[in-house]
Design a protein around this motif. Structure first.
Motif, mmCIF file in Angstrom:
data_model
loop_
_atom_site.group_PDB
_atom_site.id
_atom_site.type_symbol
_atom_site.label_atom_id
_atom_site.label_comp_id
_atom_site.label_asym_id
_atom_site.label_seq_id
_atom_site.Cartn_x
_atom_site.Cartn_y
_atom_site.Cartn_z
ATOM 1 N N PRO A 98 0.749 -1.347 -0.122
ATOM 2 C CA PRO A 98 -0.315 -0.359 0.204
ATOM 3 C C PRO A 98 0.377 1.278 0.306
ATOM 4 C CG PRO A 98 0.481 -0.703 2.424
ATOM 5 C CD PRO A 98 0.291 -1.515 1.162
ATOM 6 N N LEU A 99 2.498 0.657 0.146
ATOM 7 C CA LEU A 99 3.371 2.093 0.265
ATOM 8 C C LEU A 99 4.123 1.963 0.341
ATOM 9 C CD1 LEU A 99 3.740 5.358 1.318
ATOM 10 C CD2 LEU A 99 3.861 4.606 3.639
ATOM 11 N N VAL A 100 4.867 2.777 -0.738
ATOM 12 C CA VAL A 100 6.110 1.499 -1.311
ATOM 13 C C VAL A 100 7.362 3.538 -0.715
ATOM 14 C CG1 VAL A 100 8.523 1.547 -2.360
ATOM 15 C CG2 VAL A 100 6.051 0.599 -2.088
ATOM 16 N N MET A 101 8.277 3.309 -0.108
ATOM 17 C CA MET A 101 9.165 4.881 0.225
ATOM 18 C C MET A 101 10.583 4.845 0.311
ATOM 19 S SD MET A 101 7.828 6.207 3.915
ATOM 20 C CE MET A 101 8.669 5.280 4.979
ATOM 21 N N ALA A 102 10.786 5.675 -1.234
ATOM 22 C CA ALA A 102 11.789 5.818 -1.172
ATOM 23 C C ALA A 102 13.093 7.361 -0.822
ATOM 24 C CB ALA A 102 12.408 6.073 -2.938
ATOM 25 N N LEU A 103 14.783 7.025 -0.899
ATOM 26 C CA LEU A 103 15.049 8.330 -0.785
ATOM 27 C C LEU A 103 16.564 7.647 -2.406
ATOM 28 C CD1 LEU A 103 16.425 8.388 2.778
ATOM 29 C CD2 LEU A 103 14.650 9.886 1.739
ATOM 30 N N CYS A 137 3.402 -0.984 -6.131
ATOM 31 C CA CYS A 137 2.099 -0.555 -5.017
ATOM 32 C C CYS A 137 1.108 -1.606 -5.811
ATOM 33 C CB CYS A 137 1.989 0.685 -5.688
ATOM 34 S SG CYS A 137 2.951 2.266 -4.530
ATOM 35 N N THR A 138 0.489 -2.308 -4.520
ATOM 36 C CA THR A 138 -1.609 -2.365 -4.970
ATOM 37 C C THR A 138 -1.829 -1.237 -5.205
ATOM 38 O OG1 THR A 138 -2.905 -4.216 -3.337
ATOM 39 C CG2 THR A 138 -1.834 -1.869 -2.046
ATOM 40 N N PRO A 139 -3.461 -1.657 -5.747
ATOM 41 C CA PRO A 139 -4.262 -0.538 -6.119
ATOM 42 C C PRO A 139 -4.208 0.029 -5.141
ATOM 43 C CG PRO A 139 -4.586 -2.676 -7.650
ATOM 44 C CD PRO A 139 -3.945 -3.161 -6.505
ATOM 45 N N GLY A 140 -4.388 1.210 -5.547
ATOM 46 C CA GLY A 140 -4.235 2.963 -4.304
ATOM 47 C C GLY A 140 -3.262 2.754 -3.366
ATOM 48 N N GLY A 141 -2.350 2.378 -3.590
ATOM 49 C CA GLY A 141 -0.879 2.244 -2.951
ATOM 50 C C GLY A 141 -0.704 3.619 -3.764
ATOM 51 N N ARG A 142 0.598 4.100 -3.331
ATOM 52 C CA ARG A 142 1.123 5.217 -2.987
ATOM 53 C C ARG A 142 2.310 4.514 -3.886
ATOM 54 N NH1 ARG A 142 -1.933 10.600 -2.361
ATOM 55 N NH2 ARG A 142 -3.687 9.509 -1.288
ATOM 56 N N VAL A 143 3.337 6.246 -3.737
ATOM 57 C CA VAL A 143 4.829 6.044 -4.167
ATOM 58 C C VAL A 143 5.068 7.363 -2.866
ATOM 59 C CG1 VAL A 143 6.936 5.962 -4.671
ATOM 60 C CG2 VAL A 143 5.638 4.473 -6.089
ATOM 61 N N LEU A 144 6.518 7.170 -2.388
ATOM 62 C CA LEU A 144 6.857 8.767 -1.260
ATOM 63 C C LEU A 144 7.740 8.760 -1.706
ATOM 64 C CD1 LEU A 144 6.500 11.103 -0.043
ATOM 65 C CD2 LEU A 144 6.406 9.508 1.803
ATOM 66 N N ALA A 145 8.668 9.726 -2.611
ATOM 67 C CA ALA A 145 10.322 9.734 -2.193
ATOM 68 C C ALA A 145 10.541 11.085 -1.876
ATOM 69 C CB ALA A 145 10.643 9.566 -3.787
ATOM 70 N N GLY A 192 1.412 9.712 -13.011
ATOM 71 C CA GLY A 192 0.734 10.948 -12.975
ATOM 72 C C GLY A 192 1.258 11.457 -12.240
ATOM 73 N N PRO A 193 -0.111 12.968 -12.446
ATOM 74 C CA PRO A 193 -0.045 14.012 -10.781
ATOM 75 C C PRO A 193 -0.217 13.537 -9.182
ATOM 76 C CG PRO A 193 -1.440 14.536 -12.508
ATOM 77 C CD PRO A 193 -0.960 13.157 -13.158
ATOM 78 N N GLY A 194 1.230 14.439 -8.718
ATOM 79 C CA GLY A 194 0.487 14.097 -6.945
ATOM 80 C C GLY A 194 0.585 15.300 -6.433
ATOM 81 N N GLY A 195 0.752 15.337 -5.426
ATOM 82 C CA GLY A 195 1.092 15.983 -4.171
ATOM 83 C C GLY A 195 2.619 16.511 -3.943
ATOM 84 N N SER A 196 2.797 17.448 -3.118
ATOM 85 C CA SER A 196 4.471 17.547 -2.859
ATOM 86 C C SER A 196 4.554 18.571 -2.076
ATOM 87 C CB SER A 196 5.583 18.450 -4.322
ATOM 88 O OG SER A 196 5.458 19.131 -4.330
ATOM 89 N N PHE A 250 7.732 13.477 -2.782
ATOM 90 C CA PHE A 250 6.793 14.310 -4.005
ATOM 91 C C PHE A 250 6.459 12.742 -3.532
ATOM 92 C CE2 PHE A 250 11.111 13.862 -5.609
ATOM 93 C CZ PHE A 250 10.615 13.203 -5.977
ATOM 94 N N TRP A 251 4.784 12.512 -3.711
ATOM 95 C CA TRP A 251 4.029 11.416 -4.209
ATOM 96 C C TRP A 251 2.812 11.065 -4.860
ATOM 97 C CZ3 TRP A 251 4.003 15.435 -0.311
ATOM 98 C CH2 TRP A 251 3.134 15.968 0.513
ATOM 99 N N THR A 252 2.752 10.423 -5.236
ATOM 100 C CA THR A 252 1.113 10.094 -6.827
ATOM 101 C C THR A 252 0.447 9.994 -6.015
ATOM 102 O OG1 THR A 252 1.331 7.542 -5.885
ATOM 103 C CG2 THR A 252 3.055 8.031 -7.157
ATOM 104 N N ALA A 253 -0.646 10.175 -6.250
ATOM 105 C CA ALA A 253 -2.190 9.805 -5.388
ATOM 106 C C ALA A 253 -2.077 8.326 -5.960
ATOM 107 C CB ALA A 253 -2.802 10.415 -7.422
ATOM 108 N N PRO A 254 -3.315 7.155 -5.344
ATOM 109 C CA PRO A 254 -4.116 6.024 -5.517
ATOM 110 C C PRO A 254 -3.724 5.787 -6.247
ATOM 111 C CG PRO A 254 -4.988 7.325 -3.602
ATOM 112 C CD PRO A 254 -4.287 8.249 -4.566
#
Length: 354
Positions: A86-91, A110-118, A138-142, A151-155
């Motif tokens: 559901p969540l993958v983080m990365a540096l 990522c599973t469906p609905g999951g996010r990536v945060l870096a 695709g677009p996300g937040g930061s 910065f991260w993805t939408a679900p």
């Protein structure tokens, strides 16, 4: 003994900024399922609150040891199957191909609905890395803080560009370099060539090096391969390397060695066993940051001196501007400078016979 300071929220700005979206309420920590942290580093931001399900991946031995000492779950090797998450983080690292491959791995995991945060420091390509993740997902937040950008993805419901995902997953593939003599991959030191310092040392390695030999900071096995080709008196070689990605390449590059070869995922600054007849090394002059770290090279010199038997020989190459002479003089009875070129110097040290 380790020479990288323990990072915390003050010194590891990227880690502190990575965790800010949870602390500020912009993102929520998953309620169930594992959370994978790629290129993970330990620090106070990981211990301010409970992070259930956190699994870390780190191929650089000093950082992996810090994670282990903190009681965090560490998985190795890279690429082990953790299922969909559901969540993958990365540096992400600075090297662009390796960074893109890492972000692609994160999206693919990522599973469906999951996010990536870096998170990436601004002066190490934060904007480019954010753009790369948006191209994949695709677009996300930061947000920006501490001269870094998280910065991260939408679900997610799969990648925004499946073809690009497959293309970037392949960027980190092992491939032949140096005219096909070696296997390498992006992200390891001087990954697409034999670096100038090693070239200079190899040119001056004598053929009479012999006995039980160690290569400290061995990388992908360039110096060890030269010893095998040039020094018939060498009876065994032990490779010590802190970066697991490089060490695995060394295993492949030396798979056909005519003598016993040992491979050790190990931080040389912590010391190595003694009793070696010969040691070769091209010691690192920085850690994972940009600044010079001559203390690491000085520690390599001391470790080499401790590991050699009386009368044993060290052959090393180093940047000419780094202040190693005092350490070499204190550790070795005899010193000879054999070559200086392209900003590097080749030094032989012989351990005093007691």
């Amino acid at each position: 003994m380790h020479f990288q300071p323990m990072r915390d929220a003050t010194t590891d700005n990227a880690l502190a900024t990575l965790m800010l979206p949870f602390e500020s309420g912009l993102l929520s920590w998953p309620g169930d399922g594992a959370v994978l942290f790629l290129r993970a580093r330990d620090g106070y931001p990981l211990h301010r609150r409970a992070l259930p399900g956190l699994v870390c991946e780190q191929s650089y031995r000093p950082e992996a040891e810090r994670l282990e000492r903190s009681g965090l779950v560490l998985r190795n090797p890279e690429g082990a199957d953790a299922g969909r998450l559901p969540l993958v983080m990365a540096l992400p690292p600075r090297q662009r191909s390796e960074s893109r491959a890492l972000l692609a791995r994160a999206v693919a995991a990522c599973t469906p609905g999951g996010r990536v945060l870096a998170c990436v420091p601004n002066n190490e390509g934060a904007k480019s890395a954010e753009d790369d993740l948006r191209r994949l997902a695709g677009p996300g937040g930061s947000l920006s803080k501490h001269k870094c950008r998280a910065f991260w993805t939408a679900p997610l419901d799969g990648p925004a560009d499946a073809a690009l995902l497959e293309q970037w997953l392949a960027l980190d593939a092992v491939r032949p370099v140096a005219g096909g003599r070696l296997l390498s991959r992006p992200g390891v030191f001087a990954w697409d060539r034999i670096d100038a310092a090693s070239v200079l040392l190899i040119e001056h390695l004598p053929g009479d090096l012999a006995g039980r030999t160690a290569d400290l900071g061995a990388g992908i096995g360039i110096l060890a391969q030269a010893l095998l080709e040039r020094c018939p008196g060498v009876t065994a070689i032990e490779l010590y390397e802190a970066e697991a990605r490089a060490l695995e390449l060394a295993r492949r590059n030396l798979a056909d060695a005519r003598i016993p070869v040992g491979f050790h995922w190990h931080d040389v600054t912590g010391g190595v066993p003694s009793g070696f007849d010969t040691i070769v090394m091209n010691p690192p002059f920085h850690a994972q940051g940009r600044g010079d770290r001559p203390d690491i090279g000085r520690r390599f010199i001391q470790v080499a001196a401790d590991a050699l038997r009386p009368g044993g020989r060290l052959w090393m190459v180093a940047n000419r501007h780094l202040p190693y002479e005092e350490a070499l003089g204190a550790a070795f009875g005899t010193l000879r400078v054999h070559a200086q070129r392209d900003g590097f110097k080749v030094v032989e040290g012989e351990k005093a016979r007691v």
